[in-house]
Design an enzyme around this catalytic site. Structure first.
Site, PDB file in Angstrom:
ATOM      1  N   ASP A  72      -3.971  -3.419   6.824  1.00 11.57           N
ATOM      2  CA  ASP A  72      -5.426  -3.590   6.828  1.00 11.57           C
ATOM      3  C   ASP A  72      -5.885  -4.344   5.585  1.00 11.57           C
ATOM      4  O   ASP A  72      -5.151  -4.466   4.591  1.00 11.57           O
ATOM      5  CB  ASP A  72      -6.147  -2.244   6.935  1.00 11.57           C
ATOM      6  CG  ASP A  72      -5.856  -1.322   5.763  1.00 11.57           C
ATOM      7  OD1 ASP A  72      -4.705  -1.317   5.281  1.00 11.57           O
ATOM      8  OD2 ASP A  72      -6.765  -0.595   5.332  1.00 11.57           O
ATOM      9  N   GLU A 130      -5.213   1.755   4.623  1.00 12.79           N
ATOM     10  CA  GLU A 130      -4.921   1.964   3.202  1.00 12.79           C
ATOM     11  C   GLU A 130      -6.144   1.681   2.349  1.00 12.79           C
ATOM     12  O   GLU A 130      -6.298   2.271   1.271  1.00 12.79           O
ATOM     13  CB  GLU A 130      -3.761   1.057   2.770  1.00 12.79           C
ATOM     14  CG  GLU A 130      -3.195   1.386   1.391  1.00 12.79           C
ATOM     15  CD  GLU A 130      -3.911   0.683   0.244  1.00 12.79           C
ATOM     16  OE1 GLU A 130      -3.672   1.070  -0.914  1.00 12.79           O
ATOM     17  OE2 GLU A 130      -4.711  -0.246   0.489  1.00 12.79           O
ATOM     18  N   HIS A 333      -8.774  -8.154  -3.205  1.00 16.44           N
ATOM     19  CA  HIS A 333     -10.167  -7.912  -2.786  1.00 16.44           C
ATOM     20  C   HIS A 333     -11.119  -9.024  -3.230  1.00 16.44           C
ATOM     21  O   HIS A 333     -12.307  -8.963  -2.923  1.00 16.44           O
ATOM     22  CB  HIS A 333     -10.695  -6.568  -3.304  1.00 16.44           C
ATOM     23  CG  HIS A 333      -9.896  -5.391  -2.854  1.00 16.44           C
ATOM     24  ND1 HIS A 333     -10.278  -4.095  -3.102  1.00 16.44           N
ATOM     25  CD2 HIS A 333      -8.731  -5.290  -2.148  1.00 16.44           C
ATOM     26  CE1 HIS A 333      -9.392  -3.258  -2.584  1.00 16.44           C
ATOM     27  NE2 HIS A 333      -8.437  -3.970  -2.002  1.00 16.44           N
TER      28      HIS A 333
END
Length: 358
Positions: A72, A130, A333
């Site tokens: 993910d 996760e 991210h």
């Protein structure tokens, strides 16, 4: 359903699986593709639990290594589809998931397909959820449903580590610190008690906090205590009666979860504190024989892992674990996620050499 060709390069496979969106809660399409691809490999026994896929060799080797990666990602923000870019003469793949951590997953899938006769038995795990609360994590669910699958002498998480070995990980705690007041009309503010104003000391304590550096088994972990969200307010003409500051504490793996809770409560003494999520860290585990052998074989320099990763789950089960994968953790991210192709190739080469004994 998209099909995965595991004969292409790890870099090409990175592009393909990144272009299959798999934000947390939406991993099924990619999980289906991985399950279909590895189920065709005769040397692997495959188990599926929700959107977590486990593929194992069973060759009767004296030792077993678990190699895992989450499928993910955090939400997409105009950073898919992937594209090839060049920076300072270096070829990179840009896009969501390239760093965290589909390049690592691509390397694992490539090696899972090709290493039919490794020198150790291997358990490959590709898991969901996760990037969200730890109670949703696919590995946690798998441990409850199939604890036998976690048997191993050593574990490797393909989290981004710039192609170096990052031992253990910090723990993570989230807490909500609350202040209360009394509502009134904002034109008569003296009748009320502003809960947002009462939160100022919380922010000041955070601003004054100096995160320590803690040495654990030769690696130095840097802690962090930060506000990550603040909420409060009723309407544009109402004095608020509630303010909530969400705080994230990243704590060294030498501290227990009880230690972490006690530290947060001490910092915010006098305020209402609710612990909403906590996961312990993992000690480096680099003193295990297989770990030392692995570090030497891949020629990596051991470093600490500041962010929490699922090495902690393996460490809690008594399985020493490290992080080893392509990509700069500082870009995890980030909306400009990008991974050097050379790092993907280097991690594949290192893992292949160690697992095959060549």
């Amino acid at each position: 359903m998209p099909e995965l060709d595991l004969t292409v390069s790890s870099a090409d496979l990175t592009r393909v699986i990144c272009d299959i969106p798999s934000v947390s809660d939406d991993e099924t399409t990619l999980a289906d593709a991985i399950h279909a691809a590895v189920s065709l490999l005769p040397h692997l026994d495959v188990v599926r639990d929700g959107d977590t896929i486990v593929a194992r060799t069973n060759l009767g080797r004296a030792q077993r290594v678990v190699i895992a990666g989450h499928i993910d990602t955090v939400p997409i923000n105009d950073n898919l589809p992937t594209r090839d870019v060049v920076e300072n003469g270096e070829d990179l793949i840009w896009g969501r998931g390239t760093v965290d951590m589909k390049a690592g997953v691509a390397v694992q899938l490539k090696l899972a397909a090709e290493l039919a006769d490794p020198r150790v038995d291997i358990t490959w795990m590709w898991y969901d959820h996760e990037e969200v609360s730890s109670d949703e994590n696919g590995l946690g669910r798998l441990a409850e449903n199939h604890p036998d699958l976690f048997a191993g002498d050593f574990a490797i998480l393909g989290e981004p580590s710039n192609g170096q070995v990052e031992g253990g990980c910090n723990g993570t705690l989230r807490a909500v610190v609350r202040t209360h007041g009394r509502r009134s009309h904002s034109a008569r503010a003296w009748i009320g008690d502003n809960a947002i104003h009462r939160a100022a000391p919380i922010l000041q304590r955070l601003a004054d906090h100096i995160p320590p550096e803690v040495e654990v088994e030769g690696l130095v972990y840097r802690e962090g205590l930060n506000a990550v969200r603040i909420s409060g307010g009723v309407a544009g003409n109402v004095i608020p009666d509630l303010c909530e500051v969400e705080v994230n504490y990243r704590f060294a793996p030498s501290r227990s979860t009880d230690d972490a809770v006690a530290i947060v409560r001490e910092v915010f003494a006098g305020f209402e504190v609710e612990i909403v999520d906590i996961a312990g860290g993992a000690r480096p585990g680099l003193d295990a024989p297989l770990a030392r052998e692995f570090v030497a074989a891949v020629g990596a320099e051991p470093r600490p892992k500041y962010g929490w990763t699922d090495v902690a789950r393996f460490s809690a089960l008594g399985v020493p674990a490290v992080n080893y994968g392509p990509g700069d953790p500082l870009l995890a991210h980030h909306d400009e996620e990008r991974v050097p192709v050379a790092q993907i190739d280097a991690v594949e080469k290192g893992l292949r050499a160690w697992l095959s004994g060549s």
